[in-house]
Design a protein around this motif. Structure first.
Motif, PDB file in Angstrom:
ATOM      1  N   LEU A 181       0.807  -1.253   0.031  1.00 60.13           N
ATOM      2  CA  LEU A 181       0.042  -0.038   0.100  1.00 60.13           C
ATOM      3  C   LEU A 181       0.876   1.134  -0.018  1.00 60.13           C
ATOM      4  O   LEU A 181       1.703   1.253   0.888  1.00 60.13           O
ATOM      5  CB  LEU A 181      -0.785  -0.030   1.160  1.00 60.13           C
ATOM      6  CG  LEU A 181      -1.966   0.884   1.382  1.00 60.13           C
ATOM      7  CD1 LEU A 181      -2.824   0.882   0.184  1.00 60.13           C
ATOM      8  CD2 LEU A 181      -2.912   0.581   2.685  1.00 60.13           C
ATOM      9  N   LEU A 182       0.820   1.911  -1.073  1.00 56.93           N
ATOM     10  CA  LEU A 182       1.945   3.042  -1.148  1.00 56.93           C
ATOM     11  C   LEU A 182       1.281   4.422  -1.591  1.00 56.93           C
ATOM     12  O   LEU A 182       0.065   4.389  -1.811  1.00 56.93           O
ATOM     13  CB  LEU A 182       2.811   2.677  -2.612  1.00 56.93           C
ATOM     14  CG  LEU A 182       3.545   1.321  -2.510  1.00 56.93           C
ATOM     15  CD1 LEU A 182       4.221   1.063  -3.556  1.00 56.93           C
ATOM     16  CD2 LEU A 182       4.415   1.071  -1.258  1.00 56.93           C
ATOM     17  N   PRO A 185       3.110  10.679   1.932  1.00 51.69           N
ATOM     18  CA  PRO A 185       2.432  10.844   3.194  1.00 51.69           C
ATOM     19  C   PRO A 185       1.160  11.619   2.956  1.00 51.69           C
ATOM     20  O   PRO A 185       0.840  12.502   2.171  1.00 51.69           O
ATOM     21  CB  PRO A 185       3.689  11.978   3.785  1.00 51.69           C
ATOM     22  CG  PRO A 185       4.730  11.637   2.994  1.00 51.69           C
ATOM     23  CD  PRO A 185       4.384  11.423   1.634  1.00 51.69           C
ATOM     24  N   LYS A 189      -2.932   6.330   3.562  1.00 50.10           N
ATOM     25  CA  LYS A 189      -2.574   4.745   3.460  1.00 50.10           C
ATOM     26  C   LYS A 189      -3.165   4.113   4.866  1.00 50.10           C
ATOM     27  O   LYS A 189      -3.706   3.117   4.875  1.00 50.10           O
ATOM     28  CB  LYS A 189      -1.219   4.647   3.303  1.00 50.10           C
ATOM     29  CG  LYS A 189      -0.599   5.290   1.980  1.00 50.10           C
ATOM     30  CD  LYS A 189       0.666   4.856   1.967  1.00 50.10           C
ATOM     31  CE  LYS A 189       1.695   5.658   3.008  1.00 50.10           C
ATOM     32  NZ  LYS A 189       1.402   7.449   2.827  1.00 50.10           N
ATOM     33  N   SER A 190      -2.641   4.951   5.843  1.00 50.24           N
ATOM     34  CA  SER A 190      -2.927   4.028   7.264  1.00 50.24           C
ATOM     35  C   SER A 190      -4.623   4.084   7.457  1.00 50.24           C
ATOM     36  O   SER A 190      -5.044   3.131   7.983  1.00 50.24           O
ATOM     37  CB  SER A 190      -2.295   4.739   8.420  1.00 50.24           C
ATOM     38  OG  SER A 190      -2.339   5.982   8.555  1.00 50.24           O
ATOM     39  N   LEU A 193      -5.660   1.224   5.521  1.00 50.73           N
ATOM     40  CA  LEU A 193      -5.387  -0.179   6.061  1.00 50.73           C
ATOM     41  C   LEU A 193      -6.495  -0.329   7.090  1.00 50.73           C
ATOM     42  O   LEU A 193      -6.928  -1.503   7.434  1.00 50.73           O
ATOM     43  CB  LEU A 193      -3.951   0.221   6.611  1.00 50.73           C
ATOM     44  CG  LEU A 193      -3.227  -1.121   7.101  1.00 50.73           C
ATOM     45  CD1 LEU A 193      -3.277  -2.177   5.737  1.00 50.73           C
ATOM     46  CD2 LEU A 193      -1.868  -1.044   7.687  1.00 50.73           C
ATOM     47  N   ASP A 230       4.851  -4.846   4.823  1.00 51.36           N
ATOM     48  CA  ASP A 230       5.415  -3.570   5.354  1.00 51.36           C
ATOM     49  C   ASP A 230       4.222  -2.532   6.101  1.00 51.36           C
ATOM     50  O   ASP A 230       4.769  -1.214   5.803  1.00 51.36           O
ATOM     51  CB  ASP A 230       6.264  -2.726   4.416  1.00 51.36           C
ATOM     52  CG  ASP A 230       7.879  -3.424   4.289  1.00 51.36           C
ATOM     53  OD1 ASP A 230       7.876  -4.716   4.915  1.00 51.36           O
ATOM     54  OD2 ASP A 230       8.692  -2.769   3.787  1.00 51.36           O
ATOM     55  N   THR A 231       3.452  -2.926   6.703  1.00 56.72           N
ATOM     56  CA  THR A 231       2.488  -2.116   7.338  1.00 56.72           C
ATOM     57  C   THR A 231       3.100  -1.340   8.399  1.00 56.72           C
ATOM     58  O   THR A 231       2.426  -0.291   8.809  1.00 56.72           O
ATOM     59  CB  THR A 231       1.349  -2.908   7.800  1.00 56.72           C
ATOM     60  OG1 THR A 231       1.730  -4.108   8.568  1.00 56.72           O
ATOM     61  CG2 THR A 231       0.564  -3.501   6.519  1.00 56.72           C
ATOM     62  N   ILE A 234       3.720   1.947   7.548  1.00 51.96           N
ATOM     63  CA  ILE A 234       2.783   2.982   7.134  1.00 51.96           C
ATOM     64  C   ILE A 234       1.898   3.347   8.492  1.00 51.96           C
ATOM     65  O   ILE A 234       1.466   4.313   8.771  1.00 51.96           O
ATOM     66  CB  ILE A 234       1.447   1.921   6.547  1.00 51.96           C
ATOM     67  CG1 ILE A 234       2.039   1.484   5.029  1.00 51.96           C
ATOM     68  CG2 ILE A 234       0.344   2.686   6.343  1.00 51.96           C
ATOM     69  CD1 ILE A 234       1.088   0.491   4.264  1.00 51.96           C
ATOM     70  N   ARG A 235       1.871   2.202   9.371  1.00 51.05           N
ATOM     71  CA  ARG A 235       1.286   2.831  10.809  1.00 51.05           C
ATOM     72  C   ARG A 235       2.048   3.634  11.511  1.00 51.05           C
ATOM     73  O   ARG A 235       1.387   4.604  12.195  1.00 51.05           O
ATOM     74  CB  ARG A 235       0.957   1.549  11.585  1.00 51.05           C
ATOM     75  CG  ARG A 235      -0.182   0.731  11.065  1.00 51.05           C
ATOM     76  CD  ARG A 235      -1.382   0.803  11.811  1.00 51.05           C
ATOM     77  NE  ARG A 235      -2.688   0.350  11.141  1.00 51.05           N
ATOM     78  CZ  ARG A 235      -3.168  -0.932  11.146  1.00 51.05           C
ATOM     79  NH1 ARG A 235      -2.552  -1.748  11.903  1.00 51.05           N
ATOM     80  NH2 ARG A 235      -4.332  -1.079  10.611  1.00 51.05           N
ATOM     81  N   ARG A 251      11.912   3.098   1.457  1.00 53.96           N
ATOM     82  CA  ARG A 251      10.822   2.292   1.795  1.00 53.96           C
ATOM     83  C   ARG A 251       9.972   1.876   1.008  1.00 53.96           C
ATOM     84  O   ARG A 251       9.428   0.573   0.913  1.00 53.96           O
ATOM     85  CB  ARG A 251       9.975   3.235   3.004  1.00 53.96           C
ATOM     86  CG  ARG A 251      10.875   3.341   4.454  1.00 53.96           C
ATOM     87  CD  ARG A 251       9.958   3.239   5.544  1.00 53.96           C
ATOM     88  NE  ARG A 251      10.838   3.074   6.673  1.00 53.96           N
ATOM     89  CZ  ARG A 251      11.613   3.805   7.184  1.00 53.96           C
ATOM     90  NH1 ARG A 251      11.342   5.153   6.860  1.00 53.96           N
ATOM     91  NH2 ARG A 251      12.271   3.463   8.298  1.00 53.96           N
ATOM     92  N   THR A 252       9.612   2.829  -0.155  1.00 52.00           N
ATOM     93  CA  THR A 252       8.719   2.046  -1.170  1.00 52.00           C
ATOM     94  C   THR A 252       9.542   0.856  -1.842  1.00 52.00           C
ATOM     95  O   THR A 252       8.865  -0.090  -2.263  1.00 52.00           O
ATOM     96  CB  THR A 252       8.235   3.348  -2.037  1.00 52.00           C
ATOM     97  OG1 THR A 252       7.588   4.476  -1.176  1.00 52.00           O
ATOM     98  CG2 THR A 252       7.512   2.977  -3.220  1.00 52.00           C
TER      99      THR A 252
END
Ligand code: GDP
Length: 433
Positions: A181-182, A185, A189-190, A193, A230-231, A234-235, A251-252
């Motif tokens: 999930l990209l 900022p 995303k979060s 999720l 890789d959540t 995100i969180r 990170r992406t």
């Protein structure tokens, strides 16, 4: 292939050491930080073992010339690596920054090889021995400049290098499909999720061999389990520092390595930005399948939509093949449409066109629209085959050079015929005299 990251403060000699490891002398030996900025990962071999070396010496300075925090650099490198080579300047000794990195390395639990660099002669070996105090085990004295000791460092690396990378390729085939999930900022995303995980059952698990906190989340959607990779990144509210863009892109990259398909979110309440395009480009370059989620659709009005469609036409022409969903992570609008979009994209990504069908189709296309004659010659298309899937790659054999324009024409027709919605495809041409 396992990954070895070389980390350390600026100017300790990371890039020189990498050059030693790679057995070449070109590039970067000057004391100029950031000179290797553009190339950071290399394939290497030692004693018959093959691995990838990540040179974080290239990460020291961002595009605007700002020095990046060493700890942050190390943190990302450690996430991406199976083994870390930590380089310390033995002539300077351990600094506060070094100590900071040591704490981080310890927490990561990853194997660390401590290289005490700039030990150019035997007299200096005592300085290297002082670095036992870092508590990372034996300091290996090296002179990256002269090549002294670099073989010992490599032997130490091989001794702890796993057979298979736990960072890359750690997932068995046939498991839940892996989604990254990209997006830049604040695109949501979060929120998304949480929405996906909240409405259904969530299972948090650790991928074997990784040491980070829950990296992936297993989420049940549409009667199937999906692995969102890789959540943690995100969180976690990663505090924004200068150069954060650069780490966001690393990170992406790390998430893409693990994923099969990416959902890139775009915030429709704002104009499509350079950063959005960059993320999409990363997905395309990685060869992963792609779904685009236009998020915050609850804030959409007629005027904004008019401009958004124009922006999409202008900025995102290269991914007209990607399925699109207009969603709202907060209200839940159309979020259920993500699953069919993901399935479509993955089907395309996995798809194989039988050689017979491919050539029958190509024969028709070429007959209707042959390659233009150049200098009295006309290259003929002889034969095509799909060399691989995930993503689909095609090889076309021709009797002469095929122009870029004609290749694009063939790619376009291939897509028109077979779809491949949601997947990049690749075509290469081999000339058979
Ligand atoms: P991330 O940085 O991509 O993880 O973005 P967040 O999920 O933290 O969202 C950033 C901000 O956008 C938060 O204030 C969210 O409440 C808001 N947001 C996220 N999705 C939506 C949406 O669909 N509609 C609206 N109106 N706001 C949203």
């Amino acid at each position: 292939r396992p990954v070895v990251a070389v980390v350390g403060r600026p100017n300790v000699g990371k890039s020189s050491l990498v050059n030693r490891v790679l057995g070449r002398r070109e590039a970067v030996v000057e004391d100029v930080p950031g000179v290797t900025r553009d190339r950071v990962a290399y394939d290497a071999e030692w004693s018959g073992r093959r691995f990838t070396v990540v040179d974080t010496g290239g990460w020291e300075v961002d595009a605007t010339g700002i020095h990046l925090r060493v700890a942050e650099q190390a943190e990302v490198a450690v996430e991406l690596a199976d083994v870390v080579v930590f380089v310390v300047d033995a002539t300077v000794g351990a600094t506060d920054t070094d100590e900071q990195v040591v704490r981080l390395l310890r927490r990561s639990g990853k194997p660390v090889v401590l290289a005490a660099n700039k030990v150019d002669n035997q007299a200096q070996e005592a300085e290297a021995a002082m670095l036992w105090s870092l508590g990372l085990g034996q300091p290996w004295p090296v002179s990256a400049l002269h090549g002294r000791g670099s073989g010992d460092v490599l032997d130490a690396v091989l001794a702890v290098l796993p057979e298979r990378s736990s960072v890359i390729g750690a997932y068995p085939r046939g498991g839940p499909r892996r989604v990254a999930l990209l997006g830049r900022p604040n695109v949501g995303k979060s929120s998304l999720l949480n929405k996906l995980a909240g409405t259904e059952r969530v299972v948090v698990d650790n991928v074997a061999g990784t040491t980070r906190d829950p990296v992936d989340e297993l989420i049940e959607l549409g009667g199937k389990t999906w692995r969102f990779v890789d959540t943690a990144g995100i969180r976690r509210r990663v505090h924004q520092t200068r150069g954060a863009d650069f780490y966001a892109s690393l990170r992406t990259q790390a998430a893409l390595e693990k994923a099969e398909v990416a959902v890139v979110l775009i915030d429709v309440s704002e104009s499509i930005a350079e950063q959005d395009i960059r993320v999409i480009q990363q997905v395309v370059d990685s060869g992963r399948a792609l779904v685009v989620g236009y998020n915050k659709w609850d804030m959409m009005d007629e005027e904004r939509q008019y401009y958004l469609e124009r922006e999409i036409e202008r900025e995102l022409v290269q991914i007209t093949w990607a399925p699109r969903v207009n969603i709202s992570a907060t209200t839940g609008r159309a979020v259920h449409k993500l699953v069919p979009a993901l399935e479509t994209a993955l089907d395309s990504w996995d798809r194989r066109i039988p050689t017979g069908r491919l050539n029958a189709f190509l024969g028709e296309v070429v007959a209707g629209h042959p390659h233009p004659v150049r200098s009295g010659k006309q290259p003929r298309i002889l034969f095509a085959t799909q060399a691989s899937t995930r993503p689909p790659k095609f090889v076309i054999f021709a009797s002469g050079f095929i122009e870029a324009g004609y290749r694009r024409f063939l790619e376009r027709r291939l897509r028109e015929q077979f779809g491949f919605e949601g997947s990049p495809i690749e075509i290469s041409v081999r000339v058979r005299e």
